[in-house]
Enzyme design. Sequence first.
Site, PDB file in Angstrom:
ATOM      1  N   PHE B 229       0.811  -1.224   0.080  1.00 36.19           N
ATOM      2  CA  PHE B 229       0.049   0.075   0.060  1.00 36.19           C
ATOM      3  C   PHE B 229       0.784   1.250   0.187  1.00 36.19           C
ATOM      4  O   PHE B 229       0.310   2.277   0.402  1.00 36.19           O
ATOM      5  CB  PHE B 229      -1.028   0.021   1.166  1.00 36.19           C
ATOM      6  CG  PHE B 229      -1.781  -1.289   1.395  1.00 36.19           C
ATOM      7  CD1 PHE B 229      -2.686  -1.813   0.390  1.00 36.19           C
ATOM      8  CD2 PHE B 229      -1.558  -2.162   2.367  1.00 36.19           C
ATOM      9  CE1 PHE B 229      -3.373  -2.829   0.492  1.00 36.19           C
ATOM     10  CE2 PHE B 229      -2.472  -3.214   2.708  1.00 36.19           C
ATOM     11  CZ  PHE B 229      -3.173  -3.572   1.731  1.00 36.19           C
ATOM     12  N   ARG B 311       1.255  15.671  -6.200  1.00 37.54           N
ATOM     13  CA  ARG B 311       0.107  14.925  -6.396  1.00 37.54           C
ATOM     14  C   ARG B 311      -1.070  15.390  -6.047  1.00 37.54           C
ATOM     15  O   ARG B 311      -2.251  15.545  -6.882  1.00 37.54           O
ATOM     16  CB  ARG B 311       0.323  13.286  -6.421  1.00 37.54           C
ATOM     17  CG  ARG B 311      -0.717  12.445  -7.290  1.00 37.54           C
ATOM     18  CD  ARG B 311      -0.379  11.122  -7.086  1.00 37.54           C
ATOM     19  NE  ARG B 311       0.444  10.879  -8.109  1.00 37.54           N
ATOM     20  CZ  ARG B 311       0.148  10.390  -9.491  1.00 37.54           C
ATOM     21  NH1 ARG B 311      -1.054   9.869  -9.599  1.00 37.54           N
ATOM     22  NH2 ARG B 311       1.210   9.865 -10.109  1.00 37.54           N
ATOM     23  N   ARG B 343      -1.248   4.472  -1.099  1.00 37.12           N
ATOM     24  CA  ARG B 343      -2.086   4.275  -1.896  1.00 37.12           C
ATOM     25  C   ARG B 343      -2.909   5.388  -2.289  1.00 37.12           C
ATOM     26  O   ARG B 343      -3.786   6.022  -1.537  1.00 37.12           O
ATOM     27  CB  ARG B 343      -3.058   3.194  -1.784  1.00 37.12           C
ATOM     28  CG  ARG B 343      -4.077   2.639  -3.017  1.00 37.12           C
ATOM     29  CD  ARG B 343      -4.787   1.542  -2.135  1.00 37.12           C
ATOM     30  NE  ARG B 343      -5.392   0.434  -3.197  1.00 37.12           N
ATOM     31  CZ  ARG B 343      -6.059  -0.370  -3.207  1.00 37.12           C
ATOM     32  NH1 ARG B 343      -6.351  -0.905  -1.629  1.00 37.12           N
ATOM     33  NH2 ARG B 343      -6.322  -1.336  -3.989  1.00 37.12           N
ATOM     34  N   PHE B 345      -1.264   8.572  -3.115  1.00 32.39           N
ATOM     35  CA  PHE B 345       0.163   9.195  -2.935  1.00 32.39           C
ATOM     36  C   PHE B 345      -0.208  10.715  -3.118  1.00 32.39           C
ATOM     37  O   PHE B 345       0.217  11.471  -3.830  1.00 32.39           O
ATOM     38  CB  PHE B 345       0.771   8.872  -4.301  1.00 32.39           C
ATOM     39  CG  PHE B 345       2.390   8.967  -4.111  1.00 32.39           C
ATOM     40  CD1 PHE B 345       3.127   8.295  -3.344  1.00 32.39           C
ATOM     41  CD2 PHE B 345       2.863  10.037  -4.880  1.00 32.39           C
ATOM     42  CE1 PHE B 345       4.468   8.637  -3.155  1.00 32.39           C
ATOM     43  CE2 PHE B 345       4.158  10.426  -4.715  1.00 32.39           C
ATOM     44  CZ  PHE B 345       5.017   9.659  -3.840  1.00 32.39           C
ATOM     45  N   THR B 458       4.946  11.186 -11.365  1.00 32.70           N
ATOM     46  CA  THR B 458       5.491  12.474 -11.705  1.00 32.70           C
ATOM     47  C   THR B 458       6.892  12.907 -11.808  1.00 32.70           C
ATOM     48  O   THR B 458       7.153  13.750 -12.603  1.00 32.70           O
ATOM     49  CB  THR B 458       4.642  13.429 -10.716  1.00 32.70           C
ATOM     50  OG1 THR B 458       5.177  13.055  -9.456  1.00 32.70           O
ATOM     51  CG2 THR B 458       3.475  13.471 -10.955  1.00 32.70           C
ATOM     52  N   GLU B 722      -4.282   2.187  -7.537  1.00 34.51           N
ATOM     53  CA  GLU B 722      -4.960   3.236  -6.734  1.00 34.51           C
ATOM     54  C   GLU B 722      -5.956   3.948  -6.805  1.00 34.51           C
ATOM     55  O   GLU B 722      -6.737   4.326  -6.139  1.00 34.51           O
ATOM     56  CB  GLU B 722      -3.572   4.463  -6.736  1.00 34.51           C
ATOM     57  CG  GLU B 722      -2.263   4.085  -6.057  1.00 34.51           C
ATOM     58  CD  GLU B 722      -1.135   5.069  -6.604  1.00 34.51           C
ATOM     59  OE1 GLU B 722      -0.966   4.990  -7.826  1.00 34.51           O
ATOM     60  OE2 GLU B 722      -0.615   6.037  -5.948  1.00 34.51           O
TER      61      GLU B 722
END
Lengths: 260, 767
Positions: B229, B311, B343, B345, B458, B722
Site C-alpha cells: 500500500f 500529486r 495508495r 499518493f 510524476t 490506486e
Amino acid sequence: MYNFDVVTPNTIAEAAAAMAGDEAQALGGGQTLIPTLKQRLASPNTLVSLSGVSEMQGITKSGDTLRIGGATTHHAVASDGSYPGLSGLAGQIGDPAVRNRGTIGGSLANNDPAACYPAAALASGATIITNTREIAADDYFQGMFETALEEGEIITAVSFPIPQAANYQKFVQPASRFALVGVFVAKYASGVRVAVTGASNDGVFRWTEAEEALSRDFSAAALEGLSVSEDDMISDLHGTARYRAHLIKVVTARAVTAAS
Amino acid sequence: MSVAKPLPHDAAALHVTGAARYVDDIPTPKGTLHIAFALSDVAHGRLNGLDLTAARAAQGVHGVWSGDDISPMPDCSPSVHDEPLLCTGEVQFLGMPLCMIVADSHLNARRAAALVRADITPAQAILSIEDAMAAKSWFDGGPRVYARGDPDPALKAAPHRLTGAIEMGAQEHFYLEGQAALALPQEGGDMVVHSSTQHPTEVQHKVAHALGVPMHAVRVEVRRMGGGFGGKESQANALAIACAIAAARTGRPCKMRYDRDDDFMVTGKRHDARVAYEVGFDDDGRLLGVRFTHFVRCGWAQDLSLPVADRAMLHADNAYFLPAVEITSYRLRTHTQSATAFRGFGGPQGMLGIERVIEHVAHHLARDPLAVRRVNFYDEAGGASPPGPPRDISEPKRNTTHYGQEVSDFCLGGLVADLEDRAGYGARREAVDAWNAREPILKRGLGLTPVKFGISFTLTHLNQAGALVHVYQDGSVHLNHGGTEMGQGLFQKVAQVAAHRFGVGLEAIKITATDTGKVPNTSATAASSGSDLNGMAVQVACDKIKAAIVDWLGDPQARFVDGMVIAKGEARPFAEVVNAAYQARVPLSATGFYKTPDIAWDRDKGQGRPFYYFAYGAALTEVVVDTLTGENRILRTDIVHDVGASLNPALDVGQIEGGFVQGAGWLTMEELVWDDAGRLRTHAPSTYKIPAASDRPAEFNVHLWDGANREDTVYRSKAVGEPPFMLGMSALMALSDAVAACGDRFPALDAPATPERLLAAIEAVRA
C-alpha cells in the site's frame, strides 16, 4: 515471562490458605492477569489457580435467586439462560477464547472500568460471596479497579436475585470491542436498577435519576428530559466525556426497550 | 488466450494454506542473529547519551550499537539524505530509533531494547499544523503554488461565494505482514538481502551505500509481500540497512522484523491534511474561480512528501474543469513519524478538497450534488456524447487541466450515466428523501463521487521497466521483471501477458521472485504502474525471443497459438519447435525494456503532461446513520470503474473492492491519535480500527466499464491499484448527506467521520 509458582488447590479452604502466602495472587481464567504479568505490571511470586476448586464451579437456581460459582466461565453463564439478561451479557464479553477461560469471579475481583459483569452485579443488587463474608454489590464496587475485597480474600460465588425483566446494552469501541458505554437495566418488584460501566472515572455506577423515572414508568419515554453530567466521565482517544455522557442515556433507552 | 481471463491469483492456494513464503518464513541459517531498535520516548530533544550497560549484559545479546558506534551513520532516506538509521544527536520524533540490539533471538533483542536508558533533554516539539505554520517549519523552501489564471477576479465577480475547510486524518497502512528483512553475508564482502519492499533497487542502493560497496556487491530479492500500500516503498530501507551492517560486522546472517506496535511507532503513514477553500460559482453551480490552500503534515523527514503533496495539487481538480484556480501547498515539517507513500499518493487529499467544494456549492444552491458535478465535468472525449442538452459549440473547450495537460480520454459523463442507470440513482434518491421525511431517528444518505486519476510517476525518469525472459529447451518459460508482488496480482497479470505472447498455457510460465541481479535499475512498484510498465517490458522480451524463432523458421507469418507454432502451413507443439530452435542455436533468452512515451513535466512551472492517461471510476454509496449516536452502516455500494481492456477481470474487481473498502476506512473509521507529547496513542489493532469483512457494504456491486485504453498500453488495459481507493469518498459524502437531512446547515463533516464526529455534526446542523 518470569519464574513464579503455581498452586492448584481443590477446596476453598486450601485456596484461602495458599492466598495467605507471600505475594500470592488468585488466578481465575487469566484473561486479564496473564497479559498483566507479561507486561510486568504485576509480578506475584505465587499464582493460586482457582479453576480446580469444584465448590466454586457451576450455576444453581433456587427460587428467584441464581447462585454462580466464582470460577464459572462466561461461556457457562451465557449458556445457562436462567437469568436471560445476565446470560445475554456474558455472551457479549470478549471473544470465544475469553468466554471459555474468563470467570465471573475474576472479572468482579479485577473491576476493570470497561468490564461488563460489574454492571450486571450492581444493577441486580447481587451479593458477592467470599471465603469470609457476603458483600452487597452497592458496597463492593469502590472505584476503578477498586473493590471491598481484603488482601487474600476470594470471591467464591455471586448470588443474583432474578428480576422480572433485564437487559444489557453495550456500545463498543470498534477496535477493541470493549464497552465505551455499557448499561444494565434490571426491573424488580421493588423498583428498577440501572448500572453503567465503561463511562465513569469512578468505575461502574448506578444512574439513580433513571432508576426513579423507570420505577414509575418502565419505558424509554420515561428517560426523556433526563441527562447525565459529563463531569466524572472518562475522556480518552476513543471518546470524550461529553459523548460518553450522551451515550449513557441512549444506551439506557435501548436496554429498557429491549427488556420491555 | 490467457489475457483478459478472470484467473485467480497465482498464489491464492498458497496464501490460504499458509504455504506462501514471506521474508519471516524463510528458513534462516544456523547462527542467524536478530535485531531490534530501542526507540525514543520523547518527540523532540537532544540525545545526551545512552546507558547501554543493562542491554549489553542481557541474555543472548551480541552487540548494542548506537550513533557513537557507527560512523558514518547510514542514511535511510529515499530523497534528501535526512534520515539517519539511528539518532545522531537530535531526537526528531517519539519512536525514533536510538540504538540497535543484535541478539540470538528476536525476543532477546526486544527484551534488551527495553533495558536501554536514554538521557534526552526535551525541546519544544512541533506537532500540529498550527505549530508548524507558526514556526515556518516546512519542506520545499516554503509553499509551492500552481495556478491557472488569477482566481481573484473570478471570485469577486461570481454570483455566489463560499469559504470553508476540511480536515482529513492520517492512515496506517496496516499491511498484514509487518516490515521484515534478512541479510546473508557472502564471500568477498558481498551481501544478499531478502526484504519486504516494494522497491528492491532502492534497498540495493541504500544497503550498498551503507556498506560502502558498489551496487554490484548487493543483491536484493523479494518473492512477495503481505500487503504494501506504499508503506514498503521507502520504509523498508531501515530494516534492510540495519541487517546488512550487522551482517557485515558479525559475518553472520541477520534478520529483523518490527513488532506491530513498533511498526506503528516507527514507520510513516498517509499524510493527514487540511484543505481550505474559497470558491465562486454561478446559479447552476458552475465553478468560476477556486482558491485552495493545502496544509500537509509531513513528519520529521522529507521522505516522499514533495511528490505526494505535488500529486495532491495535480488532483485538486478531480473530474472538474476549473477555469481559474490557484493552489498553495504547505509541506509541514513536524516532530512525528515521517509521512510516506500510501495508495493514492496525495491524490486522495487533493480530490477530497474539490469534492467537498462541490458538496458545499450544491448545499448552498439546494441542488442535487450530482447535477453540480455534471455541469463541472471536463468535456467528454470524442466518440461519445455526454447526457443532457447539447452544448453550444461556440463555447470554449473545457478539457485542459490547470497544469496544462489535455484531458483527451474523459469518459465520466457516460460512466456516471451508466452507474446511475445500474444503481437506480433517481428512484433511490426519492426513496431516501421519503425515508428521511418519515423517520426521525435513522437517517439515510447517498453519495455519488467520481474519480479521475493520473497514471504515471510524476518524476518522469521513473517511468521505465525491465524484464528477463528465458525459454528453456523443454518449452517452459522463466519469467522475471522489476515489479514486486504484494498480493495485488501483478505476477499473474504479467504471466498472462507472457503466456499470451507465446501462445502457451499459464502452466508453462514460471513466476519468479523479483531480483536485482536479474533485472536492474527498477522503479518502485508504485503509482499503480506495475502492470503497465512490467507487462510491457515482458511483452518486449517475449517478442524478441519470438522474433528469433520466427526468423529461424523462415516464415514471417508464423503464429503462436494454443500451445502450437504454426509456420509454413504446419502446426507443431511449442515445446518441439523450441527444442529444435535450441539445437539450431537460436537464442532463447532476452531482456525487455519499456519506457512510457509522451510524458513531460516541468515541476517548477507546474506545467506539462505528467500523466500518460487517466483512469476513471465512480461510486454510489448508501448509508444509514443513527442520529442518536452517530453509528452508521454502508448499506449498498455500486461502482463502475474503468480499467481499460482488463488483463484479468477477477483481479481487477478485487483491487476495486479492496480499494473502495480501504478508502472508506480512511474516511470513516481509521483514526490515528497523537497526544500532546507527540506520542501516537493508536498503535495496535486494539486501538486502531481498520475495516473488517463485516464492514464492507452489505450489497456491493462492481462493474467494469467497457472500453479500451485510448493509449497504447499493454493490451489496452489501465492501471487499477490506486484509483479505486478514492471511490471511498462516496461513503463520506453519503454520511454527509444523511447528516444534512437532520437540519438546515451544511454539515462540513471532517474525516474520519467517526460516530462521535457525526453526532457533533448532527447537533451542528440542527443548531
